[in-house]
Structures are given as C-alpha cells and as structure tokens.
Write an enzyme that holds these catalytic residues in place. Structure first.
Site, PDB file in Angstrom:
ATOM      1  N   HIS A  11       0.849  -1.197   0.000  1.00  0.00           N
ATOM      2  CA  HIS A  11       0.000   0.000   0.000  1.00  0.00           C
ATOM      3  C   HIS A  11       0.877   1.237   0.000  1.00  0.00           C
ATOM      4  CE1 HIS A  11      -3.434   2.599   0.802  1.00  0.00           C
ATOM      5  NE2 HIS A  11      -2.631   3.271   1.605  1.00  0.00           N
ATOM      6  N   ARG A  59     -14.852  12.250   7.342  1.00  0.00           N
ATOM      7  CA  ARG A  59     -13.592  12.945   7.620  1.00  0.00           C
ATOM      8  C   ARG A  59     -13.240  13.912   6.504  1.00  0.00           C
ATOM      9  NH1 ARG A  59      -9.875   8.373   7.442  1.00  0.00           N
ATOM     10  NH2 ARG A  59      -8.254   9.963   7.584  1.00  0.00           N
ATOM     11  N   SER A  89      -7.953   3.518   9.003  1.00  0.00           N
ATOM     12  CA  SER A  89      -8.638   3.457   7.706  1.00  0.00           C
ATOM     13  C   SER A  89      -7.888   2.539   6.748  1.00  0.00           C
ATOM     14  CB  SER A  89      -8.748   4.866   7.119  1.00  0.00           C
ATOM     15  OG  SER A  89      -9.270   4.830   5.803  1.00  0.00           O
TER      16      SER A  89
END
Length: 436
Positions: A93, A180, A195
């Site tokens: 990621h 958010r 998250s």
C-alpha cells in the site's frame, strides 16, 4: 457485533464517548467498539461521529485504542482469507503521491516468483492519482472482479491481481472516511492508520509492505509525521498477525517522468521492459525485495526478472486476465503545450504538489468521486532537478483533450520549478525502513 433490537436500550451514549476523548482520556474498548458499530448502522449520527473524529484529531489515541478502532472497523464487514490458495500472499500500500505508478510494475514483478499479490486498489481524488484510473486507460481492462475471479487469478500462473475493493470490506471505514473528508479531520494519524489497515487486514493477506511518502506531493509533508504514521500502521499489522514493514520514501519531486494515467502506464511498461526512469525502477526494486523477503524469498533476483522479460510476460498475463489488451495503443492527447527553459542552467527545483494539481486540472484527476478522468491528460517531464538544460529546451509537456485547460494548469505551476547555477542536493528515494 450484534445489533440491538428496535426499541432496545443502547449500552452506551455517544456523548459520553465523545467527552472521554475530548477530555484526553482513553475510550474503553467496549464503548469504542459500540461507537463504530452504532455509527455503521445509523444510530450514532454524522454530527456525533464528526465530533468524535475532531476529538481524536486534537487529542490522539493510544496504541491499544487504535488497535480496537481498527478491529471494530474490520468487524463491520466481511473478512477474506487466502488460506486455501497454496501460496504466500503479500500486498503493498502506498499513501499516494505525484507520478506514483509503482503498483503497475511491482505486482507482476513479485508474481514472477510464485507469490500471490492481491492488490486491492482505489481511484484518484485530488492531486494523487488512482491505480484503477491508470489501468482503465488500457482498452478492455476491467477493475471490478468477483471474489471468485480474484481467487482464480491469484491461484493461476498469473498470480497477481489489481482490482477494486469490494463494498463488503470495512464498510464502517467507507462511511467514516467520507465524513472525515468534509469535516477537516482527514489528517488525524489514528484515523488514517485505522482506515488503511482495516481494509488491508480484512483483505486477508499474509504480509504487507507500506510505502509511506513524505514531502511536497505527499499526504504527510513532514517526515516526522510520516514516520509516526508508518510506525502506527506497522504496529497495527503486527498486532493483527500480518507481517508488516514500511519504507519511508521521498515525494518532494514527482516520481518518474510521467504524471497522469495513460502516460504512467507507458512509463510502467518501460520499467517492465528493463528501462524506465531510474527512480521508478529503484523504488519498484526496493519494494519488490521487501515484499519477497516477507514471503520467504529474501534472495530473489528481482533486477534479473525485470531485465530478462519475465516481469513483462507476467504483466501481459495479468492485463489479459482482466480482459485488457496489453498490446493495444493507449490514448494520446489531441492538445499539447510545451514549456521550455527560459535560460541555460541546471533544474534546481520541481515541487511535486503543484505538478499534481496541474495534472488534475488538465483532466487526469477528479474533483468529485463521480467525475470521469481523461486518460490522455497529464504532464510529461523532459528534465528533473539536477539536469542541465539550455534556453529553449523543452522542460515539460502538458496534455489535455481541450486547450482551454492549459491556463489554469500553468497557473498551478507558477513558481513550482526553477533553473539555477547549481544542482540541488539529492538524497536517496528510500529514507528509512520501519519494522515492528
């Protein structure tokens, strides 16, 4: 978590949870799990959760609180497992940047070594590009796969899959992320970490490598905050049984020479052919080594796989498996605008963020989630910091479907680049490696 029946008494009050965090205390585990569950099912309102998110933004969270928050978001949806694949699974990621196309060459490169790569990716919003947007510039390629298709592709000789995450993974995160985004709480490290990691842990991968960027074009511009985010996410992965490491990487300057969608695919293919910009190749190799080390192959020769054609074969198989044509021409822009060097000298500055914003304004990105992207829009750099140029030499080319987009893109680039007498100090692209 079980959902109370209609008319039943809730075990906690949102206002008590908000006050506990607002006053700097730690929220008890059961109360925090309830808060996430109650928000997911609509009992806790957006206003209450926004207030809680702001309290977290201002007061922070302890490691155990972040772990509980992450686990509660995972529990809001399905949890995948790749245990039956018969292969190690390792994912990567990136926190996002300008010109960051690393997933494209990285996934097929790692798959060369018999490791399954379940790369659940997203779309771009704002100045950071989305992996799915880039790949959709390839004729025929599709991002939406069923779980069965995803498993079959990883179990086959293809090994790697890049696709959209299903709606069943961490739905609480999807709801909280949207909140958010409109309440000024995006930058809270506990909320960013939970998250990202709730989706990655729910995905079921054995191991995970994080590319946490810092600098002008990064989500975290300050390296100390990027380091804190990386350490928090590595801890979350480790606590959940996912082998996790992170690399802190420099995003002060655009990565590679292409910023956009179709042009970033072209550059990725150059890397897969053994060429491409040195920084893209360097980071692809560094992340591949990290992923393969976690998969039990620390001595894998990833450079050889790039140079001898195996990674390219793996790429073509991956694209074809998702109905794309890897040999089809990619979209090209109808309109271009070339910016040239005004004087002789050395490129001394090229801030990533303005180039990302300019590419976005050209149509390469989207202002709203539902907006389309223009695959051929973007920027191609012809020189980078440290390169010597002469007056009149092309510095970069803007591409768009409509020339009316050029003025605002050029406005974004005002003051973002410079030519001087001396080359700027150049540091390594990978600054630190962070482990549990």
């Amino acid at each position: 978590m079980s959902t109370p029946q209609s008319g039943s008494v809730e075990p906690y009050d949102a206002i008590d949870v908000i006050r506990a965090k607002r006053d700097g205390g730690a929220v008890p585990e059961k109360a925090l799990r309830w808060m996430v569950d109650a928000y997911t099912r609509g009992y806790v309102s957006d206003a209450q959760m926004a207030s809680f998110a702001m309290a977290v933004f201002q007061r922070g969270m302890e490691r155990d609180e972040i772990r509980v928050l992450t686990d509660a978001m995972i529990a809001s949806g399905e949890r995948m497992s790749f245990a039956t694949l018969g292969k190690k699974t390792v994912d990567k990621h990136s926190t996002g940047g300008v010109g960051d196309k690393i997933t494209l060459p990285l996934a097929p490169l790692v798959a060369v070594f018999g490791v399954a790569v379940p790369q659940l990716s997203g779309r771009g919003l704002g100045h950071t590009g989305g992996t799915l947007d880039k790949l959709e510039s390839i004729p025929g390629w599709r991002a939406a796969l069923s779980n069965e298709e995803m498993f079959a592709q990883m179990q086959s000789d293809v090994g790697a899959v890049i696709c959209a995450a299903g709606s069943g993974l961490a739905p609480a995160d999807k709801k909280l992320y949207a909140l958010r985004d409109v309440t000024g709480t995006v930058e809270a490290i506990p909320l960013i970490a939970s998250s990202i990691m709730s989706k990655k842990i729910a995905e079921g991968t054995d191991a995970l490598v994080l590319d946490v960027k810092f600098g002008s074009g990064a989500f975290m511009q300050d390296i100390d905050r990027a380091r804190e985010l990386a350490r928090t996410m590595v801890a979350l992965g480790t606590d959940s049984g996912v082998a996790t490491t992170a690399l802190l990487t420099d995003m002060n300057v655009p990565l590679g020479l292409a910023i956009g969608n179709a042009n970033e695919v072209r550059e990725s293919v150059e890397v897969l052919a053994g060429g491409g910009p040195a920084d893209v190749r360097e980071l692809t190799i560094a992340l591949a080594r990290e992923m393969l080390a976690l998969a039990g192959q620390p001595d894998a020769d990833v450079e050889a796989a790039l140079d001898d054609g195996r990674a390219m074969d793996s790429w073509k198989a991956m694209i074809r498996a998702q109905d794309g044509d890897p040999d089809a021409p990619l979209p090209t822009a109808r309109e271009t605008h070339v910016v040239t060097a005004p004087t002789d000298g050395v490129v001394s500055q090229m801030d990533a963020l303005p180039f990302g914003i300019a590419a976005w304004r050209l149509g390469a990105g989207r202002a709203r989630a539902e907006d389309p992207v223009v695959f051929e829009a973007g920027i191609d750099l012809h020189a980078k910091p440290g390169d010597r140029v002469v007056a009149g030499q092309p510095l970069f080319t803007l591409s768009a479907a409509d020339e009316a987009r050029f003025p605002r893109a050029l406005d974004a680039l005002e003051g973002s680049w410079a030519i001087g007498d001396d080359a700027p100090a150049a540091g390594p692209i990978v600054r630190e490696r962070i482990t549990a």
